[in-house]
Scaffold this active site. Structure first.
Site, PDB file in Angstrom:
ATOM      1  N   CYS A 117      51.188  76.907  33.169  1.00  0.00           N
ATOM      2  CA  CYS A 117      49.807  76.637  32.707  1.00  0.00           C
ATOM      3  C   CYS A 117      49.339  77.594  31.327  1.00  0.00           C
ATOM      4  CB  CYS A 117      48.694  76.140  33.634  1.00  0.00           C
ATOM      5  SG  CYS A 117      49.177  74.844  34.514  1.00  0.00           S
ATOM      6  N   HIS A 256      41.688  78.684  31.725  1.00  0.00           N
ATOM      7  CA  HIS A 256      42.643  77.367  32.089  1.00  0.00           C
ATOM      8  C   HIS A 256      41.959  76.430  32.856  1.00  0.00           C
ATOM      9  CE1 HIS A 256      45.528  74.821  33.282  1.00  0.00           C
ATOM     10  NE2 HIS A 256      45.857  75.293  34.361  1.00  0.00           N
ATOM     11  N   ASN A 286      43.666  68.821  34.539  1.00  0.00           N
ATOM     12  CA  ASN A 286      44.444  69.985  34.336  1.00  0.00           C
ATOM     13  C   ASN A 286      45.676  69.438  33.301  1.00  0.00           C
ATOM     14  OD1 ASN A 286      46.380  72.021  34.213  1.00  0.00           O
ATOM     15  ND2 ASN A 286      46.448  72.515  36.439  1.00  0.00           N
TER      16      ASN A 286
HETATM   17  N1  ACO Z   1      41.659  63.066  48.239  1.00  0.00           N
HETATM   18  C1  ACO Z   1      41.274  63.384  49.367  1.00  0.00           C
HETATM   19  N2  ACO Z   1      41.481  64.208  50.225  1.00  0.00           N
HETATM   20  C2  ACO Z   1      42.281  64.951  49.983  1.00  0.00           C
HETATM   21  C3  ACO Z   1      42.968  65.168  48.678  1.00  0.00           C
HETATM   22  C4  ACO Z   1      42.341  64.019  47.566  1.00  0.00           C
HETATM   23  N3  ACO Z   1      42.860  63.907  46.544  1.00  0.00           N
HETATM   24  N4  ACO Z   1      43.947  65.749  48.576  1.00  0.00           N
HETATM   25  C5  ACO Z   1      43.810  66.567  49.516  1.00  0.00           C
HETATM   26  N5  ACO Z   1      43.133  66.082  50.511  1.00  0.00           N
HETATM   27  C6  ACO Z   1      42.613  66.606  51.790  1.00  0.00           C
HETATM   28  C7  ACO Z   1      43.909  67.143  52.346  1.00  0.00           C
HETATM   29  O1  ACO Z   1      44.879  66.354  52.888  1.00  0.00           O
HETATM   30  C8  ACO Z   1      43.070  68.126  53.511  1.00  0.00           C
HETATM   31  O2  ACO Z   1      42.778  67.046  54.555  1.00  0.00           O
HETATM   32  P1  ACO Z   1      43.030  67.687  56.070  1.00  0.00           P
HETATM   33  O3  ACO Z   1      42.027  68.803  56.221  1.00  0.00           O
HETATM   34  O4  ACO Z   1      42.762  66.403  56.720  1.00  0.00           O
HETATM   35  O5  ACO Z   1      44.341  68.457  56.121  1.00  0.00           O
HETATM   36  C9  ACO Z   1      41.646  68.258  52.866  1.00  0.00           C
HETATM   37  O6  ACO Z   1      41.664  67.331  51.782  1.00  0.00           O
HETATM   38  C10 ACO Z   1      41.613  69.793  52.233  1.00  0.00           C
HETATM   39  O7  ACO Z   1      42.555  69.923  51.464  1.00  0.00           O
HETATM   40  P2  ACO Z   1      42.990  71.483  50.614  1.00  0.00           P
HETATM   41  O8  ACO Z   1      44.144  71.550  50.053  1.00  0.00           O
HETATM   42  O9  ACO Z   1      42.586  72.533  51.794  1.00  0.00           O
HETATM   43  O10 ACO Z   1      41.698  71.397  49.957  1.00  0.00           O
HETATM   44  P3  ACO Z   1      41.325  72.274  48.881  1.00  0.00           P
HETATM   45  O11 ACO Z   1      39.742  72.599  48.868  1.00  0.00           O
HETATM   46  O12 ACO Z   1      42.291  73.569  48.736  1.00  0.00           O
HETATM   47  O13 ACO Z   1      41.593  71.755  47.275  1.00  0.00           O
HETATM   48  C11 ACO Z   1      43.054  71.644  45.480  1.00  0.00           C
HETATM   49  C12 ACO Z   1      42.632  71.245  46.930  1.00  0.00           C
HETATM   50  C13 ACO Z   1      41.919  70.843  44.588  1.00  0.00           C
HETATM   51  C14 ACO Z   1      44.286  71.216  44.981  1.00  0.00           C
HETATM   52  C15 ACO Z   1      42.632  73.350  45.409  1.00  0.00           C
HETATM   53  O14 ACO Z   1      43.622  73.840  46.249  1.00  0.00           O
HETATM   54  C16 ACO Z   1      43.187  73.829  44.100  1.00  0.00           C
HETATM   55  O15 ACO Z   1      42.405  73.225  42.999  1.00  0.00           O
HETATM   56  N6  ACO Z   1      44.166  74.503  43.965  1.00  0.00           N
HETATM   57  C17 ACO Z   1      44.488  75.091  42.669  1.00  0.00           C
HETATM   58  C18 ACO Z   1      45.631  73.996  42.294  1.00  0.00           C
HETATM   59  C19 ACO Z   1      45.946  74.276  40.775  1.00  0.00           C
HETATM   60  O16 ACO Z   1      45.324  74.873  39.859  1.00  0.00           O
HETATM   61  N7  ACO Z   1      47.232  73.976  40.295  1.00  0.00           N
HETATM   62  C20 ACO Z   1      47.584  73.954  39.025  1.00  0.00           C
HETATM   63  C21 ACO Z   1      48.541  75.063  38.861  1.00  0.00           C
HETATM   64  S1  ACO Z   1      48.816  75.574  37.205  1.00  0.00           S
HETATM   65  C22 ACO Z   1      50.293  74.914  36.719  1.00  0.00           C
HETATM   66  O17 ACO Z   1      51.414  75.480  36.141  1.00  0.00           O
HETATM   67  C23 ACO Z   1      50.680  73.378  36.631  1.00  0.00           C
END
Ligand code: ACO
Length: 331
Positions: A117, A256, A286
């Site tokens: 990204c 970003h 994103n």
């Molecule tokens: N809907 C409902 N529940 C969900 C979903 C969803 N879409 N996705 C995950 N969950 C659940 C998980 O299974 C988990 O359940 P559990 O506790 O029963 O296991 C719970 O929600 C919490 O999951 P986490 O992964 O801990 O949630 P978090 O608060 O970390 O949010 C997220 C997840 C949004 C992905 C966050 O970690 C994030 O934004 N990370 C950065 C990702 C990013 O920026 N990626 C781009 C990289 S850049 C590139 O180069 C492409």
């Protein structure tokens, strides 16, 4: 060659997003998720999805033509095209070559740049160096993605996050100020945190790789989150220090657009006020390498950036990578 001009400015911006809108409510019908969870955890309300026959070079070309129109430059005057993408039309040829052909920039050199990204920021700093050195007089830098074609639409951990789009800038040699400084970093020790495992030399395409769904984005969201906050902060500070500008002097901060919570934490630790931070991730999700480029174009067109403003672009992404640019906006 133009050896006398040492400064570089942005003379045009443009962007394009596909027409098809996918809302959080639409996603509720596809995977076990809900609007409240997506908004609370990410800030995303909807994203754009390319048509089946719409490619990264198609949408990148549309963004490019808008940037060229804004810059009042003819495509044949362009000397360099860099396309930052993680979702190229093909492994080769470069998407930049396909864009060059579509926009008829017949005199331009072309290459793709892959830095997750952060690709658009890497692309801008690369083009800046080409112009500062006098090698080229102008360059078109595009961030373009159709990551929807690489997202596993059965995986709720990733499919709610990404969207498609493209943004572009035209850079040109300039006698006064423009780009003031930049910072780039790579950290391959985090390569496993976000990747597409198959379809290249490590895991060539086979029945097995398809069966295991290895051609889709795999991500450890929590790990990426921690990295994002730490490195966007460090990168922004490094770029600001290089040109002796304080974070409190930033007029427009364009991070970003991955996650609202990441953006809020980064702005807070840097001491940049909320009203200086440009956000559009609620509309697009994103868009990876396109995200900063689309946001910059929208900020300019919405009048959020004025002559003389200090603008900071910062990003992080797969690689892992991070990077920032400080610009004094001159029209
Ligand atoms: N809907 C409902 N529940 C969900 C979903 C969803 N879409 N996705 C995950 N969950 C659940 C998980 O299974 C988990 O359940 P559990 O506790 O029963 O296991 C719970 O929600 C919490 O999951 P986490 O992964 O801990 O949630 P978090 O608060 O970390 O949010 C997220 C997840 C949004 C992905 C966050 O970690 C994030 O934004 N990370 C950065 C990702 C990013 O920026 N990626 C781009 C990289 S850049 C590139 O180069 C492409």
């Amino acid at each position: 060659m133009n050896k006398n001009m040492q400064n570089v400015k942005i003379i045009g911006t443009g962007s394009y997003v596909p027409e098809n809108v996918l809302t959080n409510n639409d996603l509720e019908k596809m995977v076990d998720t809900n609007d409240e969870w997506i908004i609370a955890r990410t800030g995303i309300k909807e994203r754009r999805i390319a048509k089946d026959n719409e490619t990264t070079s198609d949408i990148s070309s549309k963004a490019a033509l808008r940037a060229l129109e804004n810059a009042k430059l003819n495509p044949e005057q362009l000397e360099l095209i860099i396309v930052a993408t993680n979702s190229p039309d093909m492994i080769f040829p470069a998407t930049a070559c396909l864009v060059q052909d579509k926009i008829e920039a017949i005199n331009a050199a072309t290459f793709d740049l892959q830095a997750g990204c952060t690709g658009f920021v890497y692309g801008m700093i690369t083009a800046w160096q080409f112009i500062v050195s006098g090698f080229y007089n102008n360059a078109l830098v595009i961030g373009g993605e159709t990551l929807s074609k690489f997202v596993d639409w059965t995986d709720r951990n990733t499919c709610v996050l990404f969207g498609d789009g493209a943004g572009a800038v035209v850079l040109k040699a300039n006698k006064t100020e423009g780009i003031l400084s930049g910072h780039l970093k790579g950290d391959g020790s985090g390569a496993d945190l976000i990747k597409i495992p198959a379809g290249a030399s490590k895991n060539p395409t086979s029945h097995e790789t398809i069966k295991q769904r290895l051609h889709y984005v795999k991500m450890k969201g929590n790990g990426v989150f921690k990295y994002a906050v730490k490195y966007m902060k460090r990168s922004t500070i490094s770029a600001l220090e290089k040109c002796n500008i304080s974070a409190t002097d930033v007029d427009c901060f364009i991070p970003h657009q991955a996650n609202m919570r990441i953006i809020e934490v980064v702005a807070k630790v840097l001491g940049i006020k909320k009203d200086k931070v440009f956000i559009n991730l609620d509309k697009y999700g994103n868009t990876s390498a396109a995200s900063v480029a689309i946001a910059l174009d929208e900020a300019v067109r919405q009048g959020k950036i004025q002559n003389g403003d200090i603008v900071v672009l910062t990003a992080f992404g797969a690689g892992l990578t991070s990077g920032s640019i400080v610009i004094k906006w001159v029209k």
